[in-house]
Design an enzyme around this catalytic site. Structure first.
Site, PDB file in Angstrom:
ATOM      1  N   ASP A 137      38.535  16.404  59.739  1.00 28.01           N
ATOM      2  CA  ASP A 137      39.185  16.936  58.546  1.00 28.01           C
ATOM      3  C   ASP A 137      38.190  17.658  57.644  1.00 28.01           C
ATOM      4  OD1 ASP A 137      41.578  15.920  59.365  1.00 28.01           O
ATOM      5  OD2 ASP A 137      41.993  14.834  57.507  1.00 28.01           O
ATOM      6  N   HIS A 182      35.369  12.517  59.207  1.00 32.67           N
ATOM      7  CA  HIS A 182      34.898  13.520  58.248  1.00 32.67           C
ATOM      8  C   HIS A 182      33.421  13.746  58.550  1.00 32.67           C
ATOM      9  CE1 HIS A 182      38.282  11.475  56.244  1.00 32.67           C
ATOM     10  NE2 HIS A 182      38.524  12.652  55.691  1.00 32.67           N
TER      11      HIS A 182
HETATM   12 ZN   LIG Z   1      40.924  16.197  53.766  1.00 35.30          ZN
END
Ligand SMILES: [Zn+2]
Length: 236
Positions: A51, A198
């Protein structure tokens, strides 16, 4: 009678607000359309998803590891960042990975208007096309948050809400340690899982360093890595 109403009305409102808050962050329920935290399958397949970004530096490093490990992944990118770093988006597409839509400005899409939702998604879609991606574009809500306008727009346009069922770097006590991220992933993954990572930004070094270990340990257990689109196509 009146006194009773005075006491119960705020309680009902509070209960309603709490229920909406639960729906807003649920990974398995929404008011319209289809929400996908994982896919039902007995095959040992998983989707690795990244992401945010695409950021300079981070993109190259992730792509290098994926290339070495021969794994295709899915990148849910932020429109505003893709606009600034379109070349990074192009690299992701050229390497054969999936580009997904993660909204344009990455705000929590809870109490938002239908026109705001449309703008956020369609502007990012256009940038994803500019980066050269030609397949169907999947969408993941920022922070996994959605309530009414977002799921309504997605269902009306025939799109699913892509969530995740494994999020090894969301808990601070795990996110700071690559080994713990690998272990948390290994212990939670099951056939059809969608892993959220992430790893784009310098602050996420432990996640970036964990990518190789996650892939190695899951491959050792017989798992195969596919993109979100390919995983959706395999659903029972
Ligand atoms: Zn995000």
């Amino acid at each position: 009678m009146r006194k009773k109403l005075l006491i119960t009305a705020p309680l009902v409102l509070l209960a309603g607000a709490m229920a909406l808050w639960q729906v807003g962050k649920s990974r398995t329920f929404q008011f319209f359309g289809v929400i996908v935290p994982r896919v039902n399958t007995t095959e040992k397949v998983v989707a690795l998803t990244f992401d945010d970004g695409p950021a300079k530096g981070g993109t190259d490093e992730i792509l290098r590891v994926l290339d070495e490990m021969k794994v295709k992944a899915t990148f849910f990118v932020i429109g505003a960042e893709l606009e600034e770093n379109l070349d990074e988006g192009r690299k992701i597409v050229a390497a054969g990975h999936e580009l997904g839509n993660h909204s344009y400005s990455h705000v929590r899409m809870l109490l938002v208007s239908p026109s705001f939702v449309q703008q956020e998604i369609e502007k990012t879609d256009r940038l994803i096309r500019d980066a050269g991606y030609s397949r169907e574009i999947n969408f993941r809500p920022p922070y996994g948050k959605k309530l009414l306008a977002l799921p309504y727009y997605l269902s009306r346009t025939g799109r699913k809400t892509i969530m995740w069922d494994v999020e090894p770097d969301s808990k601070p006590e795990i996110a700071s340690d690559s080994q713990k991220i690998i272990e948390e992933t290994r212990s939670r993954v099951r056939p059809g899982s969608i892993i959220l990572l992430h790893a784009m930004y310098p602050s996420r070094q432990p996640s970036l360093k964990a990518v190789r270990g996650i892939i190695e340990s899951l491959k050792q257990e017989g798992y195969r890595f596919v993109t979100v689109s390919d995983l959706l196509a395999m659903a029972n």
